[in-house]
Scaffold this motif. Structure first.
Motif, PDB file in Angstrom:
ATOM      1  N   PHE A 195      46.111  34.045 -98.658  1.00 29.99           N
ATOM      2  CA  PHE A 195      45.799  33.978 -97.284  1.00 29.99           C
ATOM      3  C   PHE A 195      46.626  34.974 -96.682  1.00 29.99           C
ATOM      4  O   PHE A 195      46.187  35.884 -96.220  1.00 29.99           O
ATOM      5  CB  PHE A 195      46.441  32.465 -95.997  1.00 29.99           C
ATOM      6  N   GLU A 196      47.494  35.284 -96.806  1.00 30.02           N
ATOM      7  CA  GLU A 196      48.656  36.427 -95.689  1.00 30.02           C
ATOM      8  C   GLU A 196      48.102  38.034 -96.479  1.00 30.02           C
ATOM      9  O   GLU A 196      47.873  38.697 -95.895  1.00 30.02           O
ATOM     10  CB  GLU A 196      50.060  36.459 -95.976  1.00 30.02           C
ATOM     11  N   SER A 197      47.966  38.027 -97.716  1.00 31.42           N
ATOM     12  CA  SER A 197      47.421  39.127 -98.216  1.00 31.42           C
ATOM     13  C   SER A 197      46.044  39.695 -98.358  1.00 31.42           C
ATOM     14  O   SER A 197      45.844  40.511 -97.887  1.00 31.42           O
ATOM     15  CB  SER A 197      47.316  38.560-100.213  1.00 31.42           C
ATOM     16  N   ALA A 198      44.904  38.328 -97.880  1.00 29.59           N
ATOM     17  CA  ALA A 198      43.557  38.719 -98.054  1.00 29.59           C
ATOM     18  C   ALA A 198      43.833  39.553 -96.309  1.00 29.59           C
ATOM     19  O   ALA A 198      43.094  40.791 -95.681  1.00 29.59           O
ATOM     20  CB  ALA A 198      42.797  37.622 -97.540  1.00 29.59           C
ATOM     21  N   HIS A 199      44.304  38.497 -95.689  1.00 33.28           N
ATOM     22  CA  HIS A 199      44.413  38.828 -94.076  1.00 33.28           C
ATOM     23  C   HIS A 199      44.818  40.006 -93.835  1.00 33.28           C
ATOM     24  O   HIS A 199      44.108  41.217 -92.788  1.00 33.28           O
ATOM     25  CB  HIS A 199      45.168  37.746 -93.371  1.00 33.28           C
ATOM     26  N   ALA A 200      46.355  40.854 -94.600  1.00 37.07           N
ATOM     27  CA  ALA A 200      46.231  41.849 -94.619  1.00 37.07           C
ATOM     28  C   ALA A 200      45.473  43.250 -94.971  1.00 37.07           C
ATOM     29  O   ALA A 200      45.003  44.378 -94.036  1.00 37.07           O
ATOM     30  CB  ALA A 200      47.734  42.310 -94.999  1.00 37.07           C
ATOM     31  N   LEU A 201      44.926  43.003 -96.158  1.00 40.39           N
ATOM     32  CA  LEU A 201      44.184  43.904 -96.422  1.00 40.39           C
ATOM     33  C   LEU A 201      42.740  43.825 -95.519  1.00 40.39           C
ATOM     34  O   LEU A 201      42.177  45.244 -95.538  1.00 40.39           O
ATOM     35  CB  LEU A 201      43.398  43.206 -98.217  1.00 40.39           C
ATOM     36  N   LYS A 202      42.109  42.498 -95.026  1.00 41.54           N
ATOM     37  CA  LYS A 202      40.733  42.856 -94.338  1.00 41.54           C
ATOM     38  C   LYS A 202      41.425  42.854 -93.031  1.00 41.54           C
ATOM     39  O   LYS A 202      40.085  44.396 -92.393  1.00 41.54           O
ATOM     40  CB  LYS A 202      41.105  41.233 -93.709  1.00 41.54           C
TER      41      LYS A 202
ATOM     42  N   ASN B  48      40.352  47.857 -90.276  1.00 39.12           N
ATOM     43  CA  ASN B  48      40.825  49.465 -89.174  1.00 39.12           C
ATOM     44  C   ASN B  48      39.812  50.859 -89.762  1.00 39.12           C
ATOM     45  O   ASN B  48      39.885  51.607 -88.788  1.00 39.12           O
ATOM     46  CB  ASN B  48      41.707  49.489 -88.816  1.00 39.12           C
ATOM     47  N   LEU B  49      39.834  51.041 -91.548  1.00 39.60           N
ATOM     48  CA  LEU B  49      39.043  52.295 -91.986  1.00 39.60           C
ATOM     49  C   LEU B  49      38.029  51.713 -92.368  1.00 39.60           C
ATOM     50  O   LEU B  49      37.107  53.457 -92.757  1.00 39.60           O
ATOM     51  CB  LEU B  49      40.133  52.428 -93.317  1.00 39.60           C
ATOM     52  N   SER B  50      37.307  51.179 -91.231  1.00 38.84           N
ATOM     53  CA  SER B  50      35.921  50.965 -92.168  1.00 38.84           C
ATOM     54  C   SER B  50      34.934  50.958 -92.971  1.00 38.84           C
ATOM     55  O   SER B  50      34.238  51.795 -93.190  1.00 38.84           O
ATOM     56  CB  SER B  50      34.769  51.423 -90.194  1.00 38.84           C
ATOM     57  N   LEU B  51      35.786  50.428 -93.686  1.00 34.18           N
ATOM     58  CA  LEU B  51      35.129  50.239 -95.049  1.00 34.18           C
ATOM     59  C   LEU B  51      34.807  49.194 -95.400  1.00 34.18           C
ATOM     60  O   LEU B  51      34.898  47.863 -96.358  1.00 34.18           O
ATOM     61  CB  LEU B  51      36.653  50.884 -96.465  1.00 34.18           C
ATOM     62  N   THR B  52      32.860  49.021 -94.841  1.00 32.25           N
ATOM     63  CA  THR B  52      32.472  47.785 -95.015  1.00 32.25           C
ATOM     64  C   THR B  52      32.297  47.472 -96.591  1.00 32.25           C
ATOM     65  O   THR B  52      32.673  46.138 -96.063  1.00 32.25           O
ATOM     66  CB  THR B  52      30.909  48.476 -94.252  1.00 32.25           C
ATOM     67  N   PRO B  53      32.218  47.721 -97.456  1.00 33.47           N
ATOM     68  CA  PRO B  53      31.757  47.268 -98.809  1.00 33.47           C
ATOM     69  C   PRO B  53      33.192  45.969 -99.020  1.00 33.47           C
ATOM     70  O   PRO B  53      32.380  45.896 -99.900  1.00 33.47           O
ATOM     71  CB  PRO B  53      31.458  47.917 -99.720  1.00 33.47           C
ATOM     72  N   LEU B  54      34.936  46.436 -98.889  1.00 35.38           N
ATOM     73  CA  LEU B  54      35.398  45.584 -99.373  1.00 35.38           C
ATOM     74  C   LEU B  54      35.670  44.953 -97.806  1.00 35.38           C
ATOM     75  O   LEU B  54      36.042  44.375 -97.768  1.00 35.38           O
ATOM     76  CB  LEU B  54      36.573  47.419 -99.567  1.00 35.38           C
TER      77      LEU B  54
ATOM     78  N   VAL C 224      36.559  39.620 -95.647  1.00 33.08           N
ATOM     79  CA  VAL C 224      36.103  38.484 -94.441  1.00 33.08           C
ATOM     80  C   VAL C 224      36.190  37.213 -95.146  1.00 33.08           C
ATOM     81  O   VAL C 224      36.658  36.465 -94.852  1.00 33.08           O
ATOM     82  CB  VAL C 224      35.710  38.967 -93.031  1.00 33.08           C
ATOM     83  N   ARG C 225      34.941  36.873 -95.972  1.00 30.03           N
ATOM     84  CA  ARG C 225      34.822  35.967 -96.281  1.00 30.03           C
ATOM     85  C   ARG C 225      36.472  34.913 -97.162  1.00 30.03           C
ATOM     86  O   ARG C 225      36.542  34.563 -96.459  1.00 30.03           O
ATOM     87  CB  ARG C 225      33.442  36.227 -97.199  1.00 30.03           C
ATOM     88  N   ILE C 226      36.853  36.041 -98.226  1.00 29.34           N
ATOM     89  CA  ILE C 226      37.948  35.170 -98.516  1.00 29.34           C
ATOM     90  C   ILE C 226      39.167  34.933 -97.852  1.00 29.34           C
ATOM     91  O   ILE C 226      39.738  34.237 -97.770  1.00 29.34           O
ATOM     92  CB  ILE C 226      38.371  35.547 -99.866  1.00 29.34           C
ATOM     93  N   THR C 227      39.547  35.720 -96.485  1.00 29.60           N
ATOM     94  CA  THR C 227      40.251  35.289 -95.793  1.00 29.60           C
ATOM     95  C   THR C 227      40.031  33.943 -94.912  1.00 29.60           C
ATOM     96  O   THR C 227      41.465  33.183 -94.423  1.00 29.60           O
ATOM     97  CB  THR C 227      40.411  36.650 -94.704  1.00 29.60           C
ATOM     98  N   GLU C 228      38.714  34.096 -94.175  1.00 24.91           N
ATOM     99  CA  GLU C 228      38.172  32.691 -93.093  1.00 24.91           C
ATOM    100  C   GLU C 228      38.122  31.127 -94.973  1.00 24.91           C
ATOM    101  O   GLU C 228      39.246  30.176 -93.963  1.00 24.91           O
ATOM    102  CB  GLU C 228      36.830  32.642 -92.814  1.00 24.91           C
ATOM    103  N   LEU C 229      38.206  31.247 -95.466  1.00 19.73           N
ATOM    104  CA  LEU C 229      37.930  30.364 -96.546  1.00 19.73           C
ATOM    105  C   LEU C 229      39.900  29.580 -96.986  1.00 19.73           C
ATOM    106  O   LEU C 229      40.134  28.653 -97.021  1.00 19.73           O
ATOM    107  CB  LEU C 229      37.763  30.501 -98.567  1.00 19.73           C
TER     108      LEU C 229
ATOM    109  N   TYR D  95      37.835  30.563-106.645  1.00 14.60           N
ATOM    110  CA  TYR D  95      38.386  31.635-105.949  1.00 14.60           C
ATOM    111  C   TYR D  95      37.379  33.413-107.207  1.00 14.60           C
ATOM    112  O   TYR D  95      37.944  33.888-106.078  1.00 14.60           O
ATOM    113  CB  TYR D  95      39.495  32.050-105.304  1.00 14.60           C
ATOM    114  N   THR D  96      37.293  33.148-108.149  1.00 12.71           N
ATOM    115  CA  THR D  96      36.722  33.761-109.275  1.00 12.71           C
ATOM    116  C   THR D  96      36.161  35.231-108.354  1.00 12.71           C
ATOM    117  O   THR D  96      36.019  36.251-108.645  1.00 12.71           O
ATOM    118  CB  THR D  96      36.005  33.587-110.684  1.00 12.71           C
ATOM    119  N   GLU D  97      35.023  34.790-108.056  1.00 15.84           N
ATOM    120  CA  GLU D  97      33.517  35.698-107.617  1.00 15.84           C
ATOM    121  C   GLU D  97      33.845  36.845-106.541  1.00 15.84           C
ATOM    122  O   GLU D  97      33.677  37.946-106.117  1.00 15.84           O
ATOM    123  CB  GLU D  97      32.407  34.816-107.567  1.00 15.84           C
ATOM    124  N   ILE D  98      34.351  35.839-105.553  1.00 15.91           N
ATOM    125  CA  ILE D  98      35.269  36.119-103.984  1.00 15.91           C
ATOM    126  C   ILE D  98      36.001  37.322-104.674  1.00 15.91           C
ATOM    127  O   ILE D  98      35.940  38.738-104.936  1.00 15.91           O
ATOM    128  CB  ILE D  98      35.193  35.589-103.314  1.00 15.91           C
ATOM    129  N   LEU D  99      37.141  36.774-105.644  1.00 16.95           N
ATOM    130  CA  LEU D  99      37.771  38.379-105.623  1.00 16.95           C
ATOM    131  C   LEU D  99      37.543  39.328-106.793  1.00 16.95           C
ATOM    132  O   LEU D  99      37.760  40.707-106.521  1.00 16.95           O
ATOM    133  CB  LEU D  99      39.250  37.908-106.260  1.00 16.95           C
TER     134      LEU D  99
END
Length: 113
Positions: free
Chosen positions: A57-64, A69-75, A80-85, A94-98
Motif C-alpha cells: 500500500f505504501e509503495s502504491a500510494h507513493a507511486l500514485k 502529479n505528473l499526469s501520467l494517466t496510463p500509469l 489508483v485502483r491498486i492503492t484503494e484495493l 494482484y497479478t493482473e493489475i500489477l
C-alpha cells in the motif's frame, strides 16, 4: 529523451503535468524520465509477492502521488485502483493489475530512453 508529443500519444495530460511544474518543460520531462527508474516499483512487486499488504500500500500510494502529479494517466489509473484495493486490504490475486502497472512503466521507460 522523451518529448511532450510522445507523452501526449502515450496518454499523459502534458498540459496539466507541466502546469504543476510552473510551465517548465525541461523540469517536467526530467521528472517524467525519472519515474520508470523508481525503485518503488520493485518494492511494490516484492511486497505483493510476499503478502506484505501494508508495504505494498505504501509503495502504491507513493507511486500514485508521483504519477498523478505528473499526469501520467496510463500509469496513474491502475495505481489508483491498486492503492484503494490495498488500502482496504482486499484479499485477492494482484497479478493482473500489477502486470498492467509494470507494463505501463515499461512503455514509459521505452519512451524515455
Amino acid at each position: 529523451m522523451v518529448t511532450t508529443d510522445q507523452l501526449k500519444a502515450y496518454g499523459a495530460d502534458v498540459n496539466e503535468g507541466m502546469a504543476r511544474c510552473v510551465g517548465n518543460e525541461a523540469l517536467y520531462l526530467r521528472l517524467v524520465a525519472s519515474v520508470p527508474k523508481e525503485k518503488t516499483f520493485d518494492r511494490l512487486k516484492e511486497s505483493i509477492a510476499s503478502g506484505s499488504l501494508d508495504t505494498a500500500f505504501e509503495s502504491a500510494h507513493a507511486l500514485k502521488g508521483v504519477t498523478g502529479n505528473l499526469s501520467l494517466t496510463p500509469l496513474y489509473n491502475p495505481l489508483v485502483r491498486i492503492t484503494e484495493l490495498l488500502r482496504a486490504r482486499t484479499a485477492m490475486d494482484y497479478t493482473e493489475i500489477l502486470d498492467e502497472i509494470l507494463s505501463q512503466r515499461d512503455i514509459l521507460a521505452g519512451l524515455c530512453e
